[in-house]
Design a protein around this motif. Structure first.
Motif, PDB file in Angstrom:
ATOM      1  N   SER A   1       0.912  -1.116  -0.084  1.00 25.48           N
ATOM      2  CA  SER A   1       0.122   0.016  -0.153  1.00 25.48           C
ATOM      3  C   SER A   1       0.908   1.393  -0.113  1.00 25.48           C
ATOM      4  CB  SER A   1      -0.981   0.020   1.281  1.00 25.48           C
ATOM      5  OG  SER A   1      -1.691   1.311   1.364  1.00 25.48           O
ATOM      6  N   GLN A   2       2.001   1.295   0.771  1.00 23.79           N
ATOM      7  CA  GLN A   2       2.881   2.307   0.851  1.00 23.79           C
ATOM      8  C   GLN A   2       3.564   2.624  -0.420  1.00 23.79           C
ATOM      9  OE1 GLN A   2       5.244   1.461   4.080  1.00 23.79           O
ATOM     10  NE2 GLN A   2       3.705   2.091   5.640  1.00 23.79           N
ATOM     11  N   LEU A   3       4.071   1.243  -1.002  1.00 23.08           N
ATOM     12  CA  LEU A   3       4.561   1.385  -2.497  1.00 23.08           C
ATOM     13  C   LEU A   3       3.673   1.856  -3.440  1.00 23.08           C
ATOM     14  CD1 LEU A   3       7.318   0.645  -3.946  1.00 23.08           C
ATOM     15  CD2 LEU A   3       6.142  -1.548  -4.409  1.00 23.08           C
ATOM     16  N   ALA A   4       2.474   1.423  -3.340  1.00 20.66           N
ATOM     17  CA  ALA A   4       1.533   2.080  -4.579  1.00 20.66           C
ATOM     18  C   ALA A   4       1.169   3.646  -4.120  1.00 20.66           C
ATOM     19  CB  ALA A   4       0.170   1.442  -4.301  1.00 20.66           C
ATOM     20  N   SER A   5       1.247   4.088  -2.882  1.00 21.45           N
ATOM     21  CA  SER A   5       1.044   5.436  -2.663  1.00 21.45           C
ATOM     22  C   SER A   5       2.247   6.047  -3.423  1.00 21.45           C
ATOM     23  CB  SER A   5       0.963   5.556  -1.200  1.00 21.45           C
ATOM     24  OG  SER A   5       0.857   7.152  -1.074  1.00 21.45           O
ATOM     25  N   SER A   6       3.487   5.779  -2.979  1.00 17.49           N
ATOM     26  CA  SER A   6       4.733   6.256  -3.238  1.00 17.49           C
ATOM     27  C   SER A   6       4.661   6.426  -5.049  1.00 17.49           C
ATOM     28  CB  SER A   6       5.807   5.627  -2.990  1.00 17.49           C
ATOM     29  OG  SER A   6       5.825   5.822  -1.510  1.00 17.49           O
ATOM     30  N   ALA A   7       4.279   5.388  -5.649  1.00 19.16           N
ATOM     31  CA  ALA A   7       4.311   5.173  -7.120  1.00 19.16           C
ATOM     32  C   ALA A   7       3.505   6.151  -7.455  1.00 19.16           C
ATOM     33  CB  ALA A   7       3.904   3.724  -7.441  1.00 19.16           C
ATOM     34  N   SER A   8       2.020   6.476  -6.853  1.00 15.43           N
ATOM     35  CA  SER A   8       1.278   7.292  -7.397  1.00 15.43           C
ATOM     36  C   SER A   8       1.661   8.671  -7.582  1.00 15.43           C
ATOM     37  CB  SER A   8      -0.061   7.276  -6.764  1.00 15.43           C
ATOM     38  OG  SER A   8      -0.013   7.548  -5.253  1.00 15.43           O
ATOM     39  N   LEU A   9       2.852   8.995  -6.607  1.00  8.68           N
ATOM     40  CA  LEU A   9       3.257  10.558  -6.554  1.00  8.68           C
ATOM     41  C   LEU A   9       4.364  10.579  -7.498  1.00  8.68           C
ATOM     42  CD1 LEU A   9       3.117  10.790  -2.467  1.00  8.68           C
ATOM     43  CD2 LEU A   9       1.648  11.483  -4.294  1.00  8.68           C
ATOM     44  N   ILE A  10       4.754   9.793  -8.377  1.00  2.36           N
ATOM     45  CA  ILE A  10       5.746  10.058  -9.129  1.00  2.36           C
ATOM     46  C   ILE A  10       5.611  11.058 -10.237  1.00  2.36           C
ATOM     47  CG2 ILE A  10       7.176   8.877 -11.282  1.00  2.36           C
ATOM     48  CD1 ILE A  10       6.841   6.269  -9.884  1.00  2.36           C
TER      49      ILE A  10
ATOM     50  N   GLU B   1      11.560   2.947 -26.076  1.00  3.40           N
ATOM     51  CA  GLU B   1      11.676   2.359 -24.598  1.00  3.40           C
ATOM     52  C   GLU B   1      11.111   3.139 -23.477  1.00  3.40           C
ATOM     53  OE1 GLU B   1      15.908   2.728 -24.536  1.00  3.40           O
ATOM     54  OE2 GLU B   1      16.413   1.114 -26.030  1.00  3.40           O
ATOM     55  N   LEU B   2      10.928   4.386 -23.938  1.00  2.00           N
ATOM     56  CA  LEU B   2      10.376   5.061 -22.703  1.00  2.00           C
ATOM     57  C   LEU B   2       8.840   4.644 -22.468  1.00  2.00           C
ATOM     58  CD1 LEU B   2      10.380   7.533 -20.530  1.00  2.00           C
ATOM     59  CD2 LEU B   2      10.113   8.792 -22.589  1.00  2.00           C
ATOM     60  N   GLN B   3       8.326   4.600 -23.651  1.00  2.00           N
ATOM     61  CA  GLN B   3       6.729   4.434 -23.643  1.00  2.00           C
ATOM     62  C   GLN B   3       6.810   3.006 -22.938  1.00  2.00           C
ATOM     63  OE1 GLN B   3       5.548   4.788 -27.782  1.00  2.00           O
ATOM     64  NE2 GLN B   3       5.146   6.727 -27.627  1.00  2.00           N
ATOM     65  N   GLN B   4       7.370   2.059 -23.379  1.00  2.00           N
ATOM     66  CA  GLN B   4       7.481   0.643 -22.768  1.00  2.00           C
ATOM     67  C   GLN B   4       7.481   0.669 -21.201  1.00  2.00           C
ATOM     68  OE1 GLN B   4      10.383  -1.433 -24.877  1.00  2.00           O
ATOM     69  NE2 GLN B   4       9.249  -1.882 -26.585  1.00  2.00           N
ATOM     70  N   THR B   5       8.557   1.585 -20.821  1.00  2.00           N
ATOM     71  CA  THR B   5       8.784   1.789 -19.356  1.00  2.00           C
ATOM     72  C   THR B   5       7.657   2.267 -18.626  1.00  2.00           C
ATOM     73  OG1 THR B   5      11.178   2.102 -19.656  1.00  2.00           O
ATOM     74  CG2 THR B   5      10.439   2.791 -17.583  1.00  2.00           C
TER      75      THR B   5
ATOM     76  N   GLN C   1       4.828  -0.176 -18.277  1.00  2.00           N
ATOM     77  CA  GLN C   1       5.011  -1.156 -17.117  1.00  2.00           C
ATOM     78  C   GLN C   1       4.662  -0.531 -15.773  1.00  2.00           C
ATOM     79  OE1 GLN C   1       9.016  -2.401 -17.425  1.00  2.00           O
ATOM     80  NE2 GLN C   1       8.718  -3.649 -19.288  1.00  2.00           N
ATOM     81  N   LEU C   2       5.028   0.942 -15.774  1.00  2.00           N
ATOM     82  CA  LEU C   2       4.741   1.552 -14.394  1.00  2.00           C
ATOM     83  C   LEU C   2       3.188   1.860 -14.305  1.00  2.00           C
ATOM     84  CD1 LEU C   2       7.616   4.375 -14.535  1.00  2.00           C
ATOM     85  CD2 LEU C   2       7.217   2.572 -12.715  1.00  2.00           C
ATOM     86  N   ASN C   3       2.575   1.997 -15.302  1.00  3.17           N
ATOM     87  CA  ASN C   3       1.143   2.235 -15.170  1.00  3.17           C
ATOM     88  C   ASN C   3       0.503   0.810 -14.820  1.00  3.17           C
ATOM     89  OD1 ASN C   3       1.231   4.900 -16.019  1.00  3.17           O
ATOM     90  ND2 ASN C   3       1.123   4.539 -17.884  1.00  3.17           N
ATOM     91  N   GLU C   4       1.049  -0.429 -15.449  1.00  2.00           N
ATOM     92  CA  GLU C   4       0.207  -1.493 -15.116  1.00  2.00           C
ATOM     93  C   GLU C   4       0.604  -1.810 -13.621  1.00  2.00           C
ATOM     94  OE1 GLU C   4       2.187  -4.479 -17.775  1.00  2.00           O
ATOM     95  OE2 GLU C   4       1.030  -3.570 -19.654  1.00  2.00           O
ATOM     96  N   GLN C   5       1.882  -1.655 -13.084  1.00  2.00           N
ATOM     97  CA  GLN C   5       2.171  -1.983 -11.732  1.00  2.00           C
ATOM     98  C   GLN C   5       1.448  -1.002 -10.897  1.00  2.00           C
ATOM     99  OE1 GLN C   5       6.259  -1.836 -11.355  1.00  2.00           O
ATOM    100  NE2 GLN C   5       6.888  -3.312 -12.475  1.00  2.00           N
ATOM    101  N   GLN C   6       1.076   0.273 -11.368  1.00  2.80           N
ATOM    102  CA  GLN C   6       0.404   1.172 -10.613  1.00  2.80           C
ATOM    103  C   GLN C   6      -1.227   0.793 -10.244  1.00  2.80           C
ATOM    104  OE1 GLN C   6       0.801   5.273 -11.460  1.00  2.80           O
ATOM    105  NE2 GLN C   6      -0.920   6.027 -10.288  1.00  2.80           N
ATOM    106  N   ASP C   7      -1.807   0.292 -11.657  1.00  2.60           N
ATOM    107  CA  ASP C   7      -3.040  -0.296 -11.367  1.00  2.60           C
ATOM    108  C   ASP C   7      -3.150  -1.368 -10.638  1.00  2.60           C
ATOM    109  OD1 ASP C   7      -3.858   1.780 -13.481  1.00  2.60           O
ATOM    110  OD2 ASP C   7      -3.336   0.552 -15.206  1.00  2.60           O
ATOM    111  N   ARG C   8      -2.220  -2.527 -10.698  1.00  2.00           N
ATOM    112  CA  ARG C   8      -2.414  -3.414  -9.531  1.00  2.00           C
ATOM    113  C   ARG C   8      -2.409  -3.069  -8.373  1.00  2.00           C
ATOM    114  NH1 ARG C   8       1.047  -5.953 -13.755  1.00  2.00           N
ATOM    115  NH2 ARG C   8       2.938  -5.513 -12.411  1.00  2.00           N
ATOM    116  N   LEU C   9      -1.353  -2.082  -8.031  1.00  2.00           N
ATOM    117  CA  LEU C   9      -1.298  -1.570  -6.729  1.00  2.00           C
ATOM    118  C   LEU C   9      -2.596  -1.028  -6.037  1.00  2.00           C
ATOM    119  CD1 LEU C   9       2.523  -0.301  -6.571  1.00  2.00           C
ATOM    120  CD2 LEU C   9       1.420  -2.698  -5.440  1.00  2.00           C
TER     121      LEU C   9
END
Length: 497
Positions: free
Chosen positions: A133-142, A200-204, A207-215
């Motif tokens: 949960s903390q990791l998702a919160s931090s990821a959403s603040l990127i 490459e940037l779009q792929q990265t 991936q971040l968006n997918e991980q954020q959605d899961r979190l």
């Protein structure tokens, strides 16, 4: 079981066979098969001739039962075999005898499995759910514009799964930042390089968006679980309130029964006295009408009349006081209204209503206060509940039946507060009991009627209704002291808040 039977009857059978007492051998064999674990027996001599065959040797499928055989030796020479014995047992009986042990093993395994499941759940929650949960919160603040300042720092151990995931995210963030830097430096004319880096940037980012959605999905699931737990807690609180109300009505019912029993004695004395008085009046009237009334008879009539009238008056006065005390306490418990009253006299009225229980005990209750009158503005019915529960709790837990004791109920004021202490010299409590004394349903004497709600009701009344505090001090063998502190004027106190 068969081996135990061998140890018991081996010497007896050997002795009878050695003496060629076949009749006694048969009697012993019949005694053996009367045992519940033995289905049949077969005794043979040393030349393999059957001496005795009794009981069941085959089951319903005409197959041999489980058996145990042993040799018989003479009394004089244990190396000289004189015969052998076969003991037959039913497999169903053996299986039924070990079923309880199997059920116990299954129960222990289930209990251990539940404990392991609970432990895994707690560890999973601590080590994964909360950090995610903390990791998702931090990821959403990127912030894509300031990636170097958006590095995630949640995991405490960089070598566990969460640390690896955090490291991967930070690596991607750093790579993304590097990609932006390189894009800024690359010549705009090198379209192929720009396209490659952009891909490459779009792929990265993907991936971040997918991980954020899961979190975020996991966070939503967690929030739904917390809401379900909150609803369950609310239902439990409602159930607790209903149980406390039921306990309160049960206490009032016990009070009614005690007062009714107490009133029965003075009313009975009054009825006996008035009956005797009527008989005396009739006797004097007959003497007077017959002209045989003498001065001594009239003087005796006057004396008896005074004694009877005094007895009847005292009995009726006692009954009236009981009714008055009970009516005051019962009405206050039902009304639950704030009013001014003398708490010293109110305690006496409550103890009068509880006289049926107090007189059966050898415990002495003493009221201690600097003044005879102490007026407060509070809930009299709630105070009656507090007094009743404290007294009943002390009689049940602090003293053994028929034991003597001293309980001091002390009142004094401190600024705008009323301090009430309830001290006994009974058994005292352990540290564990002191920590749990105000928990609902906690009792150390459930076998003698303890419900575990008495002290919890006192705690709720004092802390929630009267905005006060209640504490307990105790030591094993040295008694217990309850201290209650509430505002003297509860209405003014609540209006001031």
């Amino acid at each position: 079981m068969l081996i135990a039977s061998e140890k018991t009857f081996r010497k007896i059978l050997a002795s009878d066979l050695w003496n060629l007492d076949f009749e006694q051998v048969e009697i012993t064999a019949n005694s053996i098969i009367s045992l519940p674990q033995i289905a049949g027996i077969e005794v043979k001599s040393d030349n393999n001739e059957k001496v005795v065959q009794a009981g069941t040797l085959l089951n319903h499928n005409n197959e041999a039962l489980t058996f145990h055989s042993f040799a018989l030796y003479s009394d004089f020479n244990n190396t000289s075999q004189i015969g052998d014995v076969k003991l037959f047992a039913n497999e169903d009986f053996i299986i039924n005898s070990i079923k309880p042990s199997i059920y116990l093993l299954i129960f222990n395994a289930a209990l251990k499995t539940a404990a392991i499941f609970l432990l895994i759940f707690l560890i999973f929650r601590k080590l994964l759910t909360k950090p995610l949960s903390q990791l998702a919160s931090s990821a959403s603040l990127i912030n894509p514009n300031e990636l170097q300042k958006s590095l995630i720092s949640v995991a405490k151990n960089p070598n566990d799964e969460l640390g690896v995931l955090q490291s991967a995210l930070n690596t991607m963030i750093n790579k993304t930042a590097e990609a932006f830097d390189k894009l800024d430096k690359i010549n705009k004319n090198l379209e192929s390089i720009v396209d490659e880096r952009t891909e490459e940037l779009q792929q990265t980012v993907s991936q971040l968006n997918e991980q954020q959605d899961r979190l975020l999905c996991e966070i939503e699931t967690r929030q739904k679980s917390e809401q379900a737990l909150a609803n369950s807690l609310q239902e439990l609180k409602h159930a607790q309130s209903q149980l406390i109300e039921s306990e309160k009505m049960a206490s009032l019912g016990s009070l009614v029964a005690g007062v009714a029993h107490e009133i029965n004695t003075p009313v009975g004395l009054s009825l006996t006295g008035i009956s005797h008085f009527q008989s005396t009046v009739d006797e004097v009237a007959k003497l007077f009408e017959a002209g045989e009334l003498e001065e001594d008879d009239f003087v005796r009539f006057i004396q008896e009349s005074k004694a009877l009238s005094c007895t009847i008056h005292n009995s009726l006065q006692r009954a009236a006081n009981l009714v008055k005390s009970f009516k005051l306490v019962a009405v206050d418990q039902s009304a639950e209204e704030v009013r001014q009253f003398d708490i010293i006299q109110y305690l006496k009225d409550t103890m009068t209503s509880l006289n049926n229980k107090l007189k059966q005990s050898k415990v002495n209750f003493e009221i201690d206060c600097d003044s005879e009158v102490l007026i407060i503005n509070n809930y009299p019915g709630s105070w009656a509940q507090v007094f009743t529960n404290l007294i009943q709790n002390t009689l049940i837990h602090a003293y053994d039946p028929d034991s003597t004791g001293q309980v001091v109920l002390k009142f004094y004021t401190e600024d705008e507060d009323l301090i009430f202490t309830f001290t006994d010299d009974g058994k005292g409590m352990t540290e564990e009991s002191q920590k749990k004394i105000f928990d609902p349903f906690y009792t150390t004497n459930r076998a003698n009627g303890g419900s575990g709600l008495g002290m919890n009701i006192i705690f709720n009344i004092i802390t929630q209704k009267m905005s006060g505090k209640v504490t307990v001090q105790s030591e094993l063998g040295k008694g217990t002291k309850f201290t209650i502190k509430v505002p003297i004027d509860i209405q003014s106190f609540k209006e001031g808040d």
